[in-house]
Motif scaffolding. Structure first.
Motif, PDB file in Angstrom:
ATOM      1  N   GLY A 190       0.825  -0.973   0.001  1.00  0.00           N
ATOM      2  CA  GLY A 190      -0.092  -0.027   0.162  1.00  0.00           C
ATOM      3  C   GLY A 190       0.926   1.280  -0.054  1.00  0.00           C
ATOM      4  N   GLY A 191       2.025   1.232   0.729  1.00  0.00           N
ATOM      5  CA  GLY A 191       2.761   2.505   0.874  1.00  0.00           C
ATOM      6  C   GLY A 191       3.407   2.603  -0.430  1.00  0.00           C
ATOM      7  N   ALA A 192       3.781   1.590  -1.222  1.00  0.00           N
ATOM      8  CA  ALA A 192       4.602   1.768  -2.446  1.00  0.00           C
ATOM      9  C   ALA A 192       3.600   2.314  -3.512  1.00  0.00           C
ATOM     10  CB  ALA A 192       5.284   0.517  -2.774  1.00  0.00           C
ATOM     11  N   PRO A 204      -2.635  -5.809  13.058  1.00  0.00           N
ATOM     12  CA  PRO A 204      -3.376  -5.203  12.054  1.00  0.00           C
ATOM     13  C   PRO A 204      -4.202  -3.906  12.568  1.00  0.00           C
ATOM     14  CG  PRO A 204      -3.834  -7.393  12.030  1.00  0.00           C
ATOM     15  CD  PRO A 204      -2.814  -7.263  13.332  1.00  0.00           C
ATOM     16  N   ALA A 205      -4.289  -2.765  11.885  1.00  0.00           N
ATOM     17  CA  ALA A 205      -5.120  -1.709  12.334  1.00  0.00           C
ATOM     18  C   ALA A 205      -6.589  -1.887  12.566  1.00  0.00           C
ATOM     19  CB  ALA A 205      -4.872  -0.553  11.379  1.00  0.00           C
ATOM     20  N   PHE A 206      -7.112  -2.673  11.540  1.00  0.00           N
ATOM     21  CA  PHE A 206      -8.512  -3.021  12.008  1.00  0.00           C
ATOM     22  C   PHE A 206      -8.582  -4.755  11.925  1.00  0.00           C
ATOM     23  CE2 PHE A 206      -7.953   0.581   9.185  1.00  0.00           C
ATOM     24  CZ  PHE A 206      -8.458   1.843  10.222  1.00  0.00           C
ATOM     25  N   GLY A 231     -18.358  -0.843   6.682  1.00  0.00           N
ATOM     26  CA  GLY A 231     -17.625   0.196   7.211  1.00  0.00           C
ATOM     27  C   GLY A 231     -16.117   0.150   6.539  1.00  0.00           C
ATOM     28  N   LEU A 232     -15.531  -1.044   6.392  1.00  0.00           N
ATOM     29  CA  LEU A 232     -14.206  -1.234   5.513  1.00  0.00           C
ATOM     30  C   LEU A 232     -14.246  -0.847   4.034  1.00  0.00           C
ATOM     31  CD1 LEU A 232     -13.018  -4.645   7.363  1.00  0.00           C
ATOM     32  CD2 LEU A 232     -12.161  -2.273   7.695  1.00  0.00           C
ATOM     33  N   LEU A 233     -15.656  -1.296   3.700  1.00  0.00           N
ATOM     34  CA  LEU A 233     -15.804  -0.838   2.236  1.00  0.00           C
ATOM     35  C   LEU A 233     -15.832   0.563   2.027  1.00  0.00           C
ATOM     36  CD1 LEU A 233     -18.536  -3.576   1.048  1.00  0.00           C
ATOM     37  CD2 LEU A 233     -15.772  -3.593   0.428  1.00  0.00           C
ATOM     38  N   CYS A 235      -6.261   2.046  -2.385  1.00  0.00           N
ATOM     39  CA  CYS A 235      -7.428   1.686  -1.498  1.00  0.00           C
ATOM     40  C   CYS A 235      -7.356   0.245  -1.646  1.00  0.00           C
ATOM     41  CB  CYS A 235      -8.587   2.412  -1.707  1.00  0.00           C
ATOM     42  SG  CYS A 235      -8.311   4.016  -1.167  1.00  0.00           S
ATOM     43  N   ILE A 236      -7.545  -0.202  -2.740  1.00  0.00           N
ATOM     44  CA  ILE A 236      -7.565  -1.777  -2.957  1.00  0.00           C
ATOM     45  C   ILE A 236      -6.623  -2.496  -2.238  1.00  0.00           C
ATOM     46  CG2 ILE A 236      -7.527  -3.520  -4.984  1.00  0.00           C
ATOM     47  CD1 ILE A 236      -9.157  -1.568  -6.678  1.00  0.00           C
ATOM     48  N   VAL A 237      -5.555  -2.112  -2.176  1.00  0.00           N
ATOM     49  CA  VAL A 237      -4.394  -3.002  -1.820  1.00  0.00           C
ATOM     50  C   VAL A 237      -4.214  -2.604  -0.391  1.00  0.00           C
ATOM     51  CG1 VAL A 237      -1.915  -3.214  -1.912  1.00  0.00           C
ATOM     52  CG2 VAL A 237      -2.992  -3.017  -4.003  1.00  0.00           C
ATOM     53  N   MET A 238      -4.138  -1.495   0.050  1.00  0.00           N
ATOM     54  CA  MET A 238      -3.836  -0.875   1.367  1.00  0.00           C
ATOM     55  C   MET A 238      -5.001  -1.383   2.238  1.00  0.00           C
ATOM     56  SD  MET A 238      -2.892   2.687   3.066  1.00  0.00           S
ATOM     57  CE  MET A 238      -1.089   2.838   2.298  1.00  0.00           C
ATOM     58  N   ILE A 239      -6.327  -1.325   2.098  1.00  0.00           N
ATOM     59  CA  ILE A 239      -7.171  -1.561   3.286  1.00  0.00           C
ATOM     60  C   ILE A 239      -7.245  -3.060   3.585  1.00  0.00           C
ATOM     61  CG2 ILE A 239      -9.659  -1.322   3.847  1.00  0.00           C
ATOM     62  CD1 ILE A 239      -8.427   1.245   3.639  1.00  0.00           C
ATOM     63  N   PRO A 240      -7.187  -4.064   2.550  1.00  0.00           N
ATOM     64  CA  PRO A 240      -6.829  -5.285   2.972  1.00  0.00           C
ATOM     65  C   PRO A 240      -5.682  -5.694   3.849  1.00  0.00           C
ATOM     66  CG  PRO A 240      -7.636  -5.046   0.715  1.00  0.00           C
ATOM     67  CD  PRO A 240      -7.368  -3.888   1.289  1.00  0.00           C
ATOM     68  N   GLU A 241      -4.427  -4.941   3.426  1.00  0.00           N
ATOM     69  CA  GLU A 241      -3.131  -5.047   4.153  1.00  0.00           C
ATOM     70  C   GLU A 241      -3.223  -4.414   5.589  1.00  0.00           C
ATOM     71  OE1 GLU A 241       0.952  -4.691   2.180  1.00  0.00           O
ATOM     72  OE2 GLU A 241      -0.057  -2.859   1.591  1.00  0.00           O
ATOM     73  N   MET A 242      -3.963  -3.390   5.701  1.00  0.00           N
ATOM     74  CA  MET A 242      -4.238  -2.911   7.031  1.00  0.00           C
ATOM     75  C   MET A 242      -5.240  -3.902   8.002  1.00  0.00           C
ATOM     76  SD  MET A 242      -4.582   1.224   6.348  1.00  0.00           S
ATOM     77  CE  MET A 242      -4.977   1.873   8.140  1.00  0.00           C
TER      78      MET A 242
END
Length: 580
Positions: free
Chosen positions: A180-182, A220-222, A377-379, A395-402
């Motif tokens: 996500g950061g990259a 994990p953040a969430f 909420g995650l969506l 968002c497609i990559v980072m939210i699942p990572e988090m």
């Protein structure tokens, strides 16, 4: 001998071209270490300052004391002078300033910016101001990358790359999300993907995550263990996406409306961040513990931890109110000139509206087997930021990572793509990051002109012929004739005080020129440039103002003349690019 020297230079150049990728990757690793460590230092400073403000705030047998309202205001009073006196780059949400440095300054960022960002942003967030960590840590990481690039005297192209590497390392270390950061650094900051750039950027992101994970336990953040998605839920994503595209558009409009309000407000600039803290203070007091103050993750966790979600009107209204108050609190905190990001607040806003959407869907369609409201909420998190920032891939990559789960990808893809599409139609291709730049005349999605690859410092003349303000116009005419120059900077006591040209001279009759001084006709309000800015920027300024030359001043001393650049110099800059 000359032939031997020429052959040696060619060998060195060939060696450099062959192994340059390894050299850049090595520097990317250093930046990853610095960015990851910087992310942890920044987080610890925030926690330390938060402890100073919020320790012992609970009244015996009651809720928090009224002093909570004052905390963001006090934070703004502390930060205002830091930002406006020492580092104006620390103002706002960070990412536009990085993009501007890439577009205008060739990736060069002042060395002191990183330290002052840690201090100012930590005070704003730690005192309860509504802002995120990602903007400041992106700038802090970019400062590390720029500093390393400058220390190793890299060219403009590689300096920009290392600046973006710093962003990737900082974001990845902050959110424990290397991919996500990259992608954030390439999609949002650099606005391009290329094989040459992606390897060092990914390396910085991975190293930054590893360093941060070594210093603190990565979690994990969430966490939402009840994730289950049916075909009915996928169908609802086609409704959620467009709705959140509209919400993203509204969030961006409100943010810049409030920022424009503060820009026009006739009070000292140093006091504006304090005034901006009022909304966070009041709303944070009455809804203490719901995440209105600070980053907001505590409010998200509180909703996640609820044992059940009654689909009552009161619950839905509470969630909507939290989302709206977070919009206002963040807009006032950051839009007033405070230092902080908008990524985390966007996740909070999207989460609250997403949970509300899930509850409303459950009430309207009670016969459908829909997922838990927290899933929506995650969506909502992903969809809102994808639309607001033009960052669907991030968002497609980072939210699942988090959230430490890639099983969410199919619904997130649908929601993000549709939100992004609707928001882009409404915002006409702009984003919450690019609008700030467009107001300055910087359009990041236009094809990059060739001259953006060279700095003013590389094209300017350093041997400047200046005149004293007490010089007579007769003497000035003689100097113009002798040196064949049509304009000169006016310098007194080593400070730039104006500029005088042949056009200024000829406005005075010849009979009066012997008793008229340069100071009487020189232009006092001088347009200047810095050596780290691009030659394209200098050419644009000369074209827009119909002038033929620009004094170049020191980065740290705005009145210290260090060179001059003319239209001829800019044209000659093409030769420098060809030699690269």
């Amino acid at each position: 001998m000359n032939q031997d020297r020429k052959g040696e230079g060619s060998h060195i150049r060939k060696f450099s071209d062959t192994y340059k990728w390894a050299y850049i990757d090595f520097l990317a690793i250093l930046i990853g270490v610095a960015g990851g460590a910087g992310a942890i230092v920044f987080r610890n400073v925030i926690e330390f300052i938060h402890g100073i403000f919020f320790s012992g705030i609970y009244q015996q047998g009651a809720g928090p004391s009224y002093s909570v309202i004052l905390f963001p205001i006090i934070g703004g009073l502390i930060v205002g002078p830091i930002i406006y006196i020492l580092a104006p780059e620390a103002k706002g949400h960070g990412v536009p300033q990085i993009i501007e440095s890439l577009q205008i300054s060739g990736g060069q960022i002042r060395k002191r910016v990183g330290f002052l960002l840690i201090l100012s942003s930590a005070v704003i967030i730690g005192s309860g101001g509504s802002a995120g960590r990602e903007g400041p840590i992106a700038q802090i990481g970019a400062s590390f990358g720029s500093l390393i690039g400058q220390l190793f005297r890299l060219g403009s192209k590689d300096l920009k790359l290392l600046t973006v590497c710093g962003v990737a390392a900082g974001i990845a270390g902050t959110f424990n999300a290397p991919m996500g950061g990259a992608i954030f650094s390439m999609e949002v900051v650099a606005r391009r993907f290329s094989p040459y750039d992606s390897v060092p950027i990914l390396m910085s992101a991975v190293v930054g995550t590893a360093v941060a994970g070594t210093l603190i336990s990565p979690t994990p953040a969430f966490v939402n263990p009840e994730f289950a998605f049916s075909t009915s839920d996928l169908a609802l994503c086609f409704v959620l996406g467009p709705i959140f595209g509209i919400l993203a558009f509204s969030w961006v409009r409100i943010f810049y409306f409030i920022e424009d309000f503060f820009e026009a407000l006739k009070i000292p600039k140093m006091l504006k961040p304090a005034l901006g803290g009022v909304v966070a203070g009041i709303s944070g007091y009455y809804l203490f513990g719901y995440g209105i103050m600070g980053v907001g993750y505590d409010g998200i966790t509180r909703i996640f931890d609820m044992p059940s979600f009654p689909g009552t009107t009161e619950m839905i209204m509470l969630l909507v109110a939290l989302g709206l108050l977070k919009i206002l609190a963040t807009s006032f905190t950051v839009g007033s000139g405070g230092s902080g990001g908008i990524f985390a607040p966007s996740l909070y806003i999207g989460f609250m509206f997403g949970v509300a959407f899930g509850l409303v869907a459950g009430r309207i369609l009670p016969g459908l087997d829909t997922a838990s409201p927290t899933v929506y909420g995650l969506l909502g998190m992903a969809a809102l930021f994808a639309g607001a920032a033009r960052a669907p891939l991030t968002c497609i990559v980072m939210i699942p990572e988090m959230a430490s789960s890639y099983s969410r990808l199919p619904p997130i893809i649908i929601a993000c793509v549709l939100s992004y599409t609707v928001a882009q139609i409404l915002m006409k291709g702009a984003s919450i990051y690019s609008i700030k730049l467009m107001k300055k005349g910087i359009f990041i999605d236009q094809p990059e002109p060739v001259l953006k690859g060279i700095t003013i410092g590389e094209a300017m003349h350093r041997d400047v012929v200046a005149v004293d303000p007490e010089t007579t116009l007769t003497q000035l005419r003689e100097r113009i004739s002798r040196l064949n120059h049509t304009g000169f900077p006016v310098v007194k006591d080593r400070k730039l005080v104006g500029i005088v040209t042949f056009d200024d001279l000829r406005k005075v009759p010849i009979v009066d020129q012997d008793r008229t001084l340069v100071v009487d006709v020189a232009v006092k309000d001088v347009i200047t440039v810095r050596p780290d800015q691009s030659a394209k920027y200098a050419m644009d300024l000369m074209y827009q103002n119909e002038i033929g030359r620009l004094p170049v001043v020191s980065e740290d001393e705005p009145l210290k003349l260090i060179g001059i650049i003319t239209r001829t110099d800019v044209i000659r800059a093409y030769e420098i690019i060809e030699q690269r």
